[in-house]
Scaffold this motif. Structure first.
Motif, mmCIF file in Angstrom:
data_model
loop_
_atom_site.group_PDB
_atom_site.id
_atom_site.type_symbol
_atom_site.label_atom_id
_atom_site.label_comp_id
_atom_site.label_asym_id
_atom_site.label_seq_id
_atom_site.Cartn_x
_atom_site.Cartn_y
_atom_site.Cartn_z
ATOM 1 N N CYS A 136 33.863 38.169 46.408
ATOM 2 C CA CYS A 136 35.052 38.749 45.780
ATOM 3 C C CYS A 136 35.322 37.967 44.501
ATOM 4 C CB CYS A 136 36.252 38.684 46.716
ATOM 5 S SG CYS A 136 37.774 39.234 45.918
ATOM 6 N N CYS B 278 37.886 38.028 42.786
ATOM 7 C CA CYS B 278 39.294 37.637 42.667
ATOM 8 C C CYS B 278 39.543 36.307 43.379
ATOM 9 C CB CYS B 278 40.178 38.739 43.226
ATOM 10 S SG CYS B 278 41.925 38.350 43.162
ATOM 11 N N CYS B 279 39.121 36.214 44.667
ATOM 12 C CA CYS B 279 39.435 35.006 45.449
ATOM 13 C C CYS B 279 38.195 34.162 45.732
ATOM 14 C CB CYS B 279 40.122 35.388 46.756
ATOM 15 S SG CYS B 279 39.051 36.294 47.893
ATOM 16 N N CYS C 181 37.551 43.216 50.098
ATOM 17 C CA CYS C 181 37.797 41.815 50.403
ATOM 18 C C CYS C 181 38.706 41.725 51.625
ATOM 19 C CB CYS C 181 38.452 41.120 49.217
ATOM 20 S SG CYS C 181 38.735 39.369 49.533
ATOM 21 N N CYS D 139 44.287 37.389 49.307
ATOM 22 C CA CYS D 139 43.665 37.800 48.038
ATOM 23 C C CYS D 139 44.518 38.889 47.384
ATOM 24 C CB CYS D 139 42.260 38.326 48.292
ATOM 25 S SG CYS D 139 41.432 38.934 46.815
ATOM 26 N N GLU E 34 43.710 40.957 44.816
ATOM 27 C CA GLU E 34 43.031 42.194 44.443
ATOM 28 C C GLU E 34 41.574 42.111 44.883
ATOM 29 O OE1 GLU E 34 41.820 44.652 40.412
ATOM 30 O OE2 GLU E 34 42.844 42.740 40.263
HETATM 31 ZN ZN LIG Z 1 39.287 38.550 47.517
#
Ligand SMILES: [Zn+2]
Lengths: 397, 143
Positions: free
Chosen positions: B32, B34-35, B46, B51, B53
């Motif tokens: 992911c 994002c995270c 995800c 997270c 997004e």
């Molecule tokens: Zn994520």
């Protein structure tokens, strides 16, 4: 909220297909015995049962669809009552108890039957049998060959690394459990074993030996629960359900249940179990120090050492010392699995959460014979199962 | 057996799409963006509850890591696992790859050689043979 009590409990002695105990009995026959016993214990008749909350088996009965509660109703009489079939792997019995509890606590019904029973296939528990590459359990077995005992053994190995746990200490958990089971008429194994016998049993998954993991078993357990208000008509000394909680696995759990997960920041290995137990403590206002004894899911001896530490019953790394000092025996300061546990019963998966309620009830009533925890006031029960499911219940006298 | 195992053309993944070995042993997963959570096998979204997004991009994992723990399959596991006769006990590792993925897999080396904390490397090796083919999976090798 209505206060909920356990009015009566029952059990069919655990055994293995073909033996003198369960023979060829079907899951319905095993359940019939447990339910009859629970209703007699409660002093209620089938017609007074307002709903059934049943653990749903993937292995037996239930018309092949896990409709085990419907089998019970059909067997005892089609009174038209609602049936809830709860599926949660090995936590299904605990889930069934939670739904029964919730129905009574919420005032939907006043008297509910909770039941779980199982006729297990032989050998290690297999996957669904469907070769589906989207099923992580299938992938883990197909690509790695890692059945339940291998999963538990990696945890045990890590404990050996972290705390210096010895194989003798691991084996002493079984010795303690089997000593308890000597005085449990419902246990599959009712004979004590020596340390040497445990250590002489072959490894199933090194470092875990045959006598240190629970085999699969056939068995059934049942509980009649009702509102405290209604209980007055039946008994002057009901066992109170302080709380019942259900939880699922956390994202930060430290062990990959399928193939992989992120390297965790925290050390907790069974976040679903810990979460259920913490919820139970929080909701009941009962803390680890108030617990007289615990019935926990000992699929393997390892859990008896690890779980009490994860839940704050004792300090991390302290469990071995408590075990060796006799503190986890029924007469000790932190009794664990006075019933003899899964190690002495074997696991009839969906029966286990209800089996624990029965043991807690007998202990709190002072009816546990040679395995009695002296002056037991509060008992904690815990299960966990496939899919990241867990349950906890606290009963008090 | 070894001859079959060493002939690349007769090697076949035990489950297709999960890993490859053409440019070194790789697990086909995702991350992911994002995270930064790694996933294996691939996921559509995800799963990290904190997270903000879900931004999943395919990626592969391989290389080295540390053996977090291990166990031994001393008895033949039930289906759907398949193994060569006669059954030889094997070690199973839980490995923390340097790329941030904790993954389970069979160990190439014998159980007696295992040590928690050991350095290991991802490899693709046969897990069983049949129909003139070597069916492969990912494993870990002690360095
Ligand atoms: Zn994520």
């Amino acid at each position: 909220m209505q206060e909920v009590v356990v009015l009566g409990v029952g059990m069919h002695r655990f055994g293995k297909t073909g033996d003198a105990i369960v023979g060829e009995k079907s899951v319905t026959e095993l359940c019939r015995h447990a339910v009859d016993m629970a209703m007699k214990d409660a002093g209620v008749s089938w017609k007074q049962v307002q709903a059934v909350s049943a653990a749903s088996s993937r292995f037996s009965g239930g018309k092949g669809w896990g409709l085990n509660g419907n089998d019970i109703v059909e067997d005892f009489g089609c009174t038209g009552i609602p049936v809830y079939n709860l599926s949660a792997g090995c936590a299904a019995g605990g889930n069934a108890f939670n739904i029964g509890y919730s129905l009574v606590a919420g005032g939907i019904h006043d008297l509910v039957l909770v039941v779980g029973g199982e006729v297990m296939p032989k050998g290690m528990i297999q996957t669904s049998g469907v070769e589906d590459a989207n099923d992580p359990e299938y992938l883990r077995q197909r690509c790695v060959g890692m059945p339940g005992p291998a999963f538990w053994a990696t945890l045990a190995r890590r404990r050996i690394f972290d705390y210096g746990t010895t194989e003798e200490q691991m084996a002493k958990v079984t010795v303690k459990a089997r000593k308890c089971s000597e005085s449990n008429p419902f246990a599959r194994f009712q004979k004590a074993v020596s340390l040497d016998e445990v250590l002489a049993s072959p490894y199933v998954s090194n470092p875990l030996r045959l006598f240190e993991i629970c085999p699969v078993s056939n068995g059934a357990a049942a509980a009649v629960i009702c509102s405290k208000e209604m209980a007055r008509r039946f008994t002057s000394k009901p066992i109170t359900v302080a709380t019942s909680a259900v939880a699922t696995i956390g994202f930060d759990d430290a062990l990959p249940r399928s193939l992989a997960g992120p390297v965790p920041s925290g050390p907790s290995f069974h976040t679903e179990a810990k979460s259920a137990v913490m919820k139970a403590f929080e909701r009941s206002g009962i803390g680890p120090r108030d617990i007289s004894f615990t019935e926990l899911q000992d699929n393997t001896c390892y859990y008896e050492l690890a779980f009490p530490e994860e839940w704050g019953l004792c300090e991390p790394g302290e469990a071995e010392r408590l075990l060796e000092a006799g503190e986890t025996a029924p007469t000790g300061r932190m009794p664990i699995n006075p019933s003899g546990g899964f190690v002495s019963f074997g696991e009839a998966t969906t029966a286990m959460g209800v089996f624990q309620i029965a043991e807690l009830t007998w202990q709190l009533r002072g009816q546990a014979g040679g395995r009695q925890v002296p002056d037991a006031k509060v008992g904690l029960a815990q299960t966990n199962g496939l899919g990241g499911n867990a349950t906890a219940a606290i009963l008090k006298r | 057996m070894n001859e079959i195992a060493n002939t690349a053309a007769l090697r076949e993944p035990c489950v297709p799409g999960l890993f490859s070995e053409e440019e070194g042993a790789r697990l086909h997963g995702a991350r992911c963006n994002c995270c930064n959570t790694p996933y294996f096998p691939r996921v559509a979204t995800c799963r990290n509850p904190s997270c903000d997004e879900s931004r999943i991009v395919p990626c592969t994992f391989g290389g080295e890591g540390n053996l977090w723990s291990y166990s031994v399959a001393d008895f033949p596991p039930p289906p759907p696992h398949r193994y060569d006769q006669p059954f030889v006990p094997y070690a199973i590792g839980v490995v923390d790859l340097d790329s941030g993925l904790r993954v389970v897999g069979q160990m190439v080396d014998p159980a007696e050689a295992m040590q928690v904390g050991a350095r290991v490397r991802l490899v693709i090796e046969p897990i069983h043979h049949g129909d003139g083919k070597a069916f492969t999976s990912w494993k870990f090798k002690l360095l």
